[in-house]
Design a protein around this motif. Structure first.
Motif, PDB file in Angstrom:
ATOM      1  N   HIS A 207       0.813  -1.209   0.000  1.00  0.00           N
ATOM      2  CA  HIS A 207       0.000   0.000   0.000  1.00  0.00           C
ATOM      3  C   HIS A 207       0.853   1.269   0.000  1.00  0.00           C
ATOM      4  O   HIS A 207       0.463   2.290  -0.559  1.00  0.00           O
ATOM      5  CB  HIS A 207      -0.934   0.002   1.212  1.00  0.00           C
ATOM      6  N   ARG A 208       2.004   1.182   0.631  1.00  0.00           N
ATOM      7  CA  ARG A 208       2.918   2.335   0.644  1.00  0.00           C
ATOM      8  C   ARG A 208       4.157   2.065  -0.204  1.00  0.00           C
ATOM      9  O   ARG A 208       5.179   2.741  -0.064  1.00  0.00           O
ATOM     10  CB  ARG A 208       3.335   2.657   2.079  1.00  0.00           C
ATOM     11  N   GLY A 209       4.060   1.093  -1.077  1.00  0.00           N
ATOM     12  CA  GLY A 209       5.200   0.725  -1.910  1.00  0.00           C
ATOM     13  C   GLY A 209       6.130  -0.238  -1.193  1.00  0.00           C
ATOM     14  O   GLY A 209       5.971  -0.516  -0.004  1.00  0.00           O
ATOM     15  N   THR A 210       7.109  -0.758  -1.919  1.00  0.00           N
ATOM     16  CA  THR A 210       8.073  -1.673  -1.325  1.00  0.00           C
ATOM     17  C   THR A 210       9.473  -1.369  -1.847  1.00  0.00           C
ATOM     18  O   THR A 210       9.655  -1.028  -3.024  1.00  0.00           O
ATOM     19  CB  THR A 210       7.721  -3.144  -1.616  1.00  0.00           C
ATOM     20  N   TRP A 211      10.445  -1.499  -0.975  1.00  0.00           N
ATOM     21  CA  TRP A 211      11.841  -1.240  -1.357  1.00  0.00           C
ATOM     22  C   TRP A 211      12.272  -2.130  -2.512  1.00  0.00           C
ATOM     23  O   TRP A 211      12.985  -1.690  -3.414  1.00  0.00           O
ATOM     24  CB  TRP A 211      12.746  -1.486  -0.146  1.00  0.00           C
ATOM     25  N   LEU A 212      11.811  -3.381  -2.502  1.00  0.00           N
ATOM     26  CA  LEU A 212      12.280  -4.353  -3.484  1.00  0.00           C
ATOM     27  C   LEU A 212      11.904  -3.970  -4.919  1.00  0.00           C
ATOM     28  O   LEU A 212      12.573  -4.379  -5.870  1.00  0.00           O
ATOM     29  CB  LEU A 212      11.714  -5.738  -3.152  1.00  0.00           C
ATOM     30  N   ALA A 213      10.844  -3.193  -5.094  1.00  0.00           N
ATOM     31  CA  ALA A 213      10.390  -2.834  -6.437  1.00  0.00           C
ATOM     32  C   ALA A 213      11.422  -2.024  -7.205  1.00  0.00           C
ATOM     33  O   ALA A 213      11.389  -1.975  -8.435  1.00  0.00           O
ATOM     34  CB  ALA A 213       9.071  -2.068  -6.357  1.00  0.00           C
ATOM     35  N   ARG A 214      12.362  -1.407  -6.506  1.00  0.00           N
ATOM     36  CA  ARG A 214      13.376  -0.613  -7.201  1.00  0.00           C
ATOM     37  C   ARG A 214      14.321  -1.481  -8.029  1.00  0.00           C
ATOM     38  O   ARG A 214      15.051  -0.967  -8.888  1.00  0.00           O
ATOM     39  CB  ARG A 214      14.185   0.220  -6.195  1.00  0.00           C
ATOM     40  N   LEU A 215      14.309  -2.776  -7.777  1.00  0.00           N
ATOM     41  CA  LEU A 215      15.184  -3.691  -8.520  1.00  0.00           C
ATOM     42  C   LEU A 215      14.546  -4.189  -9.813  1.00  0.00           C
ATOM     43  O   LEU A 215      15.178  -4.915 -10.573  1.00  0.00           O
ATOM     44  CB  LEU A 215      15.554  -4.893  -7.641  1.00  0.00           C
ATOM     45  N   SER A 216      13.301  -3.814 -10.061  1.00  0.00           N
ATOM     46  CA  SER A 216      12.602  -4.259 -11.272  1.00  0.00           C
ATOM     47  C   SER A 216      12.326  -3.066 -12.175  1.00  0.00           C
ATOM     48  O   SER A 216      12.226  -1.927 -11.717  1.00  0.00           O
ATOM     49  CB  SER A 216      11.287  -4.939 -10.895  1.00  0.00           C
ATOM     50  N   ILE A 256       8.890  -9.801   0.189  1.00  0.00           N
ATOM     51  CA  ILE A 256       8.643  -8.983  -1.000  1.00  0.00           C
ATOM     52  C   ILE A 256       8.235  -7.566  -0.625  1.00  0.00           C
ATOM     53  O   ILE A 256       8.717  -6.592  -1.219  1.00  0.00           O
ATOM     54  CB  ILE A 256       7.548  -9.622  -1.884  1.00  0.00           C
ATOM     55  N   VAL A 257       7.342  -7.417   0.320  1.00  0.00           N
ATOM     56  CA  VAL A 257       6.868  -6.094   0.730  1.00  0.00           C
ATOM     57  C   VAL A 257       7.517  -5.734   2.066  1.00  0.00           C
ATOM     58  O   VAL A 257       7.136  -6.244   3.117  1.00  0.00           O
ATOM     59  CB  VAL A 257       5.334  -6.054   0.840  1.00  0.00           C
ATOM     60  N   PHE A 258       8.525  -4.887   1.992  1.00  0.00           N
ATOM     61  CA  PHE A 258       9.197  -4.423   3.201  1.00  0.00           C
ATOM     62  C   PHE A 258       9.734  -3.011   2.977  1.00  0.00           C
ATOM     63  O   PHE A 258       9.953  -2.619   1.830  1.00  0.00           O
ATOM     64  CB  PHE A 258      10.310  -5.398   3.634  1.00  0.00           C
ATOM     65  N   PRO A 259       9.862  -2.237   4.063  1.00  0.00           N
ATOM     66  CA  PRO A 259       9.565  -2.540   5.459  1.00  0.00           C
ATOM     67  C   PRO A 259       8.108  -2.974   5.658  1.00  0.00           C
ATOM     68  O   PRO A 259       7.239  -2.616   4.866  1.00  0.00           O
ATOM     69  CB  PRO A 259       9.855  -1.224   6.179  1.00  0.00           C
TER      70      PRO A 259
END
Length: 309
Positions: A207-216, A256-259
């Motif tokens: 819902h607030r985004g995820t750090w891991l998405a920056r790798l895609s 996958i979704v963190f923090p």
């Protein structure tokens, strides 16, 4: 489309593992042959391990209690098993095993919305249970796989409308990961949508985004980055009252979704699932029980209304 793509990946990995096994065995190196084949066949477990290391390192000042080493180990082991079941078995080969059940008047239905790089096969155990209970449901396949999230809104609208028409009742929405953002986008884009759903359950949704998405680099993963323009715009245009219709499950062991707090919504019923990884949360007993509770409550209301008349 995704099922075909995953079948091709499985075939390629299988051929590579067999090629390595046969090649090195023929050279008289059986240990290297078996070890290499196993690494190729089960390399995903190492990728999962890296994700768990990242989530542990990036916990920072997150308000969620930090997962301990044993909790992370437990979550990693569980995810290794569940990921194989979902990505190697259900989604590539059994996505169509349980066709949608349109339902009948007076019996509330469920719309299942999967997440990133998934299809309706993710929900296999849920669909089996609904089928056995004669519970109406529609499990969407969000296509194209790597599209703009807003393109999925009409697909969710069609699923909701189908159950509305067949049952005469607003359905329950159960959404995993990216599917929770699609549900919010549908609520924000569709006039009167808040009255057309009983409740929305999200499971590990960024819902607030995820750090891991920056790798895609795919379009929908860019939308899921922390503080992305898409997420900021969605929050700005959705009515605040909508969040009261959400139960959001999240975990400090979500790889996958963190923090972890990224999977929560202000004003929602946010519930923490300790030591449970991203895909494994879909099948957590507490999540299943929560959906059953909402459906049972609606059935009681219908029964009570009928007896009152």
């Amino acid at each position: 489309m995704l099922a075909r793509l995953q079948r091709l990946v499985i075939l390629a990995v299988t051929l590579a593992a067999l090629g390595w096994l046969v090649g090195w065995a023929s050279e008289g190196r059986p240990v290297l042959a078996v070890a290499g084949a196993l690494v190729l066949a089960f390399g995903y477990v190492f990728i999962l391990a890296v994700e768990f290391v990242l989530l542990a390192c990036l916990h920072g000042r997150d308000e969620t209690p930090r997962a301990g080493p044993l909790q992370l180990l437990r979550a990693w082991l569980g995810e290794c098993v569940v990921a194989w079941q979902v990505f190697v078995w259900r989604q590539p080969f059994h996505a169509a095993r349980y066709p949608d059940v349109p339902g009948r008047p007076g019996v509330r239905g469920v719309v299942f919305v999967h997440g990133y790089v998934c299809n309706r096969g993710l929900w296999g155990p849920w669909l089996a249970r609904c089928t056995a209970e004669q519970r109406p449901y529609v499990a969407v396949d969000l296509e194209p796989v790597f599209s703009d999230l807003d393109i999925y809104v009409p697909q969710l609208e069609a699923a909701v409308a189908r159950l509305e028409q067949s049952t005469g009742l607003p359905p329950l929405l159960v959404c995993h990961s990216m599917g929770g953002l699609v549900a919010r986008a549908w609520l924000a884009a569709t006039p009167g949508a808040a009255t057309r759903v009983q409740h929305v359950i999200t499971i590990g949704s960024p819902h607030r985004g995820t750090w891991l998405a920056r790798l895609s680099r795919t379009t929908n993963s860019r939308h899921m980055r922390q503080a992305s323009e898409w997420i900021t715009g969605l929050a700005a245009r959705e009515p605040a009252l909508h969040t009261g219709r959400f139960t959001c499950f999240y975990s400090h062991a979500d790889n996958i979704v963190f923090p972890a707090c990224a999977a929560t919504l202000p004003g929602a019923d946010n519930r923490h699932l300790p030591a449970t990884a991203h895909v494994a949360m879909v099948f957590h007993p507490e999540v299943v029980s929560e959906a059953a509770r909402w459906l049972a409550a609606s059935s009681s209301c219908v029964a009570g209304g009928a007896s009152g008349r």
